[in-house]
Write a protein that holds these residues in place. Structure first.
Motif, PDB file in Angstrom:
ATOM      1  N   HIS A 148     107.615  72.321  14.575  1.00 49.89           N
ATOM      2  CA  HIS A 148     107.414  72.097  13.137  1.00 49.89           C
ATOM      3  C   HIS A 148     108.317  73.095  12.414  1.00 49.89           C
ATOM      4  O   HIS A 148     108.113  74.303  12.530  1.00 49.89           O
ATOM      5  CB  HIS A 148     105.939  72.333  12.802  1.00 49.89           C
ATOM      6  CG  HIS A 148     105.627  72.267  11.341  1.00 49.89           C
ATOM      7  ND1 HIS A 148     105.204  71.108  10.723  1.00 49.89           N
ATOM      8  CD2 HIS A 148     105.666  73.214  10.365  1.00 49.89           C
ATOM      9  CE1 HIS A 148     104.995  71.356   9.443  1.00 49.89           C
ATOM     10  NE2 HIS A 148     105.268  72.622   9.202  1.00 49.89           N
ATOM     11  N   TRP A 149     109.339  72.599  11.716  1.00 50.48           N
ATOM     12  CA  TRP A 149     110.270  73.518  11.048  1.00 50.48           C
ATOM     13  C   TRP A 149     110.624  72.943   9.683  1.00 50.48           C
ATOM     14  O   TRP A 149     111.513  72.107   9.554  1.00 50.48           O
ATOM     15  CB  TRP A 149     111.526  73.704  11.887  1.00 50.48           C
ATOM     16  CG  TRP A 149     112.314  74.932  11.516  1.00 50.48           C
ATOM     17  CD1 TRP A 149     112.781  75.275  10.282  1.00 50.48           C
ATOM     18  CD2 TRP A 149     112.718  75.986  12.399  1.00 50.48           C
ATOM     19  NE1 TRP A 149     113.440  76.467  10.335  1.00 50.48           N
ATOM     20  CE2 TRP A 149     113.433  76.924  11.616  1.00 50.48           C
ATOM     21  CE3 TRP A 149     112.556  76.206  13.760  1.00 50.48           C
ATOM     22  CZ2 TRP A 149     113.981  78.079  12.173  1.00 50.48           C
ATOM     23  CZ3 TRP A 149     113.103  77.346  14.299  1.00 50.48           C
ATOM     24  CH2 TRP A 149     113.805  78.278  13.523  1.00 50.48           C
ATOM     25  N   VAL A 177     118.169  72.613  11.299  1.00 49.72           N
ATOM     26  CA  VAL A 177     117.089  73.267  12.044  1.00 49.72           C
ATOM     27  C   VAL A 177     116.663  72.477  13.276  1.00 49.72           C
ATOM     28  O   VAL A 177     115.979  73.016  14.156  1.00 49.72           O
ATOM     29  CB  VAL A 177     115.870  73.562  11.137  1.00 49.72           C
ATOM     30  CG1 VAL A 177     116.262  74.519  10.037  1.00 49.72           C
ATOM     31  CG2 VAL A 177     115.285  72.283  10.538  1.00 49.72           C
ATOM     32  N   HIS A 180     117.423  74.277  16.496  1.00 54.31           N
ATOM     33  CA  HIS A 180     116.487  75.343  16.867  1.00 54.31           C
ATOM     34  C   HIS A 180     115.339  74.780  17.709  1.00 54.31           C
ATOM     35  O   HIS A 180     114.963  75.339  18.745  1.00 54.31           O
ATOM     36  CB  HIS A 180     115.921  76.012  15.616  1.00 54.31           C
ATOM     37  CG  HIS A 180     116.906  76.866  14.883  1.00 54.31           C
ATOM     38  ND1 HIS A 180     117.613  77.862  15.504  1.00 54.31           N
ATOM     39  CD2 HIS A 180     117.278  76.873  13.569  1.00 54.31           C
ATOM     40  CE1 HIS A 180     118.399  78.460  14.607  1.00 54.31           C
ATOM     41  NE2 HIS A 180     118.214  77.868  13.438  1.00 54.31           N
ATOM     42  N   ALA A 181     114.773  73.662  17.251  1.00 54.82           N
ATOM     43  CA  ALA A 181     113.663  73.057  17.992  1.00 54.82           C
ATOM     44  C   ALA A 181     114.114  72.624  19.383  1.00 54.82           C
ATOM     45  O   ALA A 181     113.444  72.902  20.389  1.00 54.82           O
ATOM     46  CB  ALA A 181     113.107  71.869  17.211  1.00 54.82           C
ATOM     47  N   VAL A 221     111.234  68.183  11.093  1.00 52.96           N
ATOM     48  CA  VAL A 221     112.227  69.112  10.569  1.00 52.96           C
ATOM     49  C   VAL A 221     112.640  68.686   9.169  1.00 52.96           C
ATOM     50  O   VAL A 221     112.646  67.501   8.838  1.00 52.96           O
ATOM     51  CB  VAL A 221     113.469  69.188  11.484  1.00 52.96           C
ATOM     52  CG1 VAL A 221     113.100  69.752  12.850  1.00 52.96           C
ATOM     53  CG2 VAL A 221     114.121  67.820  11.655  1.00 52.96           C
ATOM     54  N   ALA A 232     107.657  77.578  10.129  1.00 53.90           N
ATOM     55  CA  ALA A 232     108.169  77.095  11.412  1.00 53.90           C
ATOM     56  C   ALA A 232     107.244  77.549  12.528  1.00 53.90           C
ATOM     57  O   ALA A 232     106.740  78.678  12.517  1.00 53.90           O
ATOM     58  CB  ALA A 232     109.583  77.616  11.651  1.00 53.90           C
ATOM     59  N   SER A 233     107.024  76.657  13.495  1.00 52.74           N
ATOM     60  CA  SER A 233     106.199  76.987  14.651  1.00 52.74           C
ATOM     61  C   SER A 233     106.538  76.035  15.781  1.00 52.74           C
ATOM     62  O   SER A 233     107.003  74.913  15.553  1.00 52.74           O
ATOM     63  CB  SER A 233     104.708  76.895  14.316  1.00 52.74           C
ATOM     64  OG  SER A 233     104.360  75.567  13.965  1.00 52.74           O
TER      65      SER A 233
END
Length: 303
Positions: A148-149, A177, A180-181, A221, A232-233
């Motif tokens: 989750h971002w 992003v 990143h995930a 995202v 974000a998590s």
């Protein structure tokens, strides 16, 4: 021994706030100079760190053993291929490119010259998250994951200097992003073998992945959330229950760790796990997701 010389290509907020300070302070490397598309910005950034501002990018490449990039991805890709062909190691920003062809060109140049490469996906180098990712990849036994971002770059009242970025405005959170995930989900759950994508409000995108391990994951995202909803998590669910990724900070320190990784890979000849080949795979996955979004829009328009 002479310390490796690392040139910086790019002069925007990310270069100014993260890459230039990390390179200038690194104990095992030397910031060899700066080049940017705006000469005045290059002069200012170089002057702040007491190094040369180069008028020609090839001159900076020639004066360096490695090159770090802080550019829009599709400006980065051809210059990175050029630097690799000249025998320079690469410290790339994510995403490597926003086209598969562009990313493949960089991989071909790296493999053709045998240089080292590292892609700076922050979570893979941050002191709090890098060991957590390695631990979860080793543990295995995962059923599913959830990333989750939501950033507020384009949310109401945003004063972020990155909001002026044209490529982020065009490509949105999927490309900014999303890497990143994926940089966490891929090493932990395995390669993506199938995916679906659904567009939400503004640039918000919802993704669902099937992984080579048999696990599944989802990722939401975007860059347009209200500030109150930003965050974000990443959570993993499996034999050990729910395991949440720790919070992270210190982008400068994380970039310094990426420099360490590049120097080690250049010294040993061993590819880093977060190198240009992973950058290519992330680009392929995001391009496939973008294609799925286009198909969904076409179906909706035709209904």
């Amino acid at each position: 021994m002479t310390k490796p010389r690392i040139g910086l290509i790019g002069t925007g907020p990310w270069a100014e706030r993260t890459q230039a300070p990390a390179l200038a302070a690194h104990p095992e490397a030397v910031l060899s100079g700066v080049w940017g598309r705006r000469p005045e910005a290059a002069a200012a950034l170089a002057g702040a760190h007491g190094v040369t501002a180069y008028e020609e990018v090839d001159a900076l490449i020639e004066a360096s053993d490695a090159v770090a990039f802080a550019l829009p991805p599709d400006v980065q890709a051809p210059l990175a291929a050029r630097a690799a062909a000249a025998g320079r190691h690469l410290l790339l920003d994510k995403p490597v490119a926003t086209t598969v062809a562009g990313a493949r060109d960089v991989v071909a140049a790296v493999e053709g010259s045998g240089v080292a490469s590292v892609v700076f996906c922050t979570l893979r180098f941050a002191a709090d998250t890098a060991p957590w990712i390695a631990e979860q990849a080793t543990a295995g036994g995962w059923l599913t994951g959830r990333a989750h971002w939501l950033g507020s770059l384009f949310g109401h009242g945003s004063a972020s200097p990155y909001a002026a970025s044209p490529w982020r405005r065009e490509k949105g959170g999927l490309w900014d992003v999303g890497p990143h995930a994926l940089s966490v989900l891929l090493p932990v759950l395995g390669d993506v073998t199938d995916l679906t994508a659904l567009r939400g409000q503004a640039d918000t995108v919802h993704l669902a992945f099937r992984h080579a391990s048999g696990a599944s994951s989802t990722a939401t995202v975007g860059l347009s959330a209200p500030p109150e909803a930003a965050g974000a998590s990443i959570d993993l669910y499996g034999e050990r229950g729910r395991v949440a990724m720790p919070a992270w900070s210190d982008a400068v320190g994380s970039f310094g760790s990426a420099v360490d990784a590049l120097l080690d890979s250049a010294r040993t000849g061993d590819p880093h796990a977060c190198d240009v080949r992973l950058g290519l795979r992330i680009t392929e996955i995001l391009a496939q997701a973008e294609e799925r979004l286009g198909e969904s829009r076409a179906e909706a328009d035709g209904s």
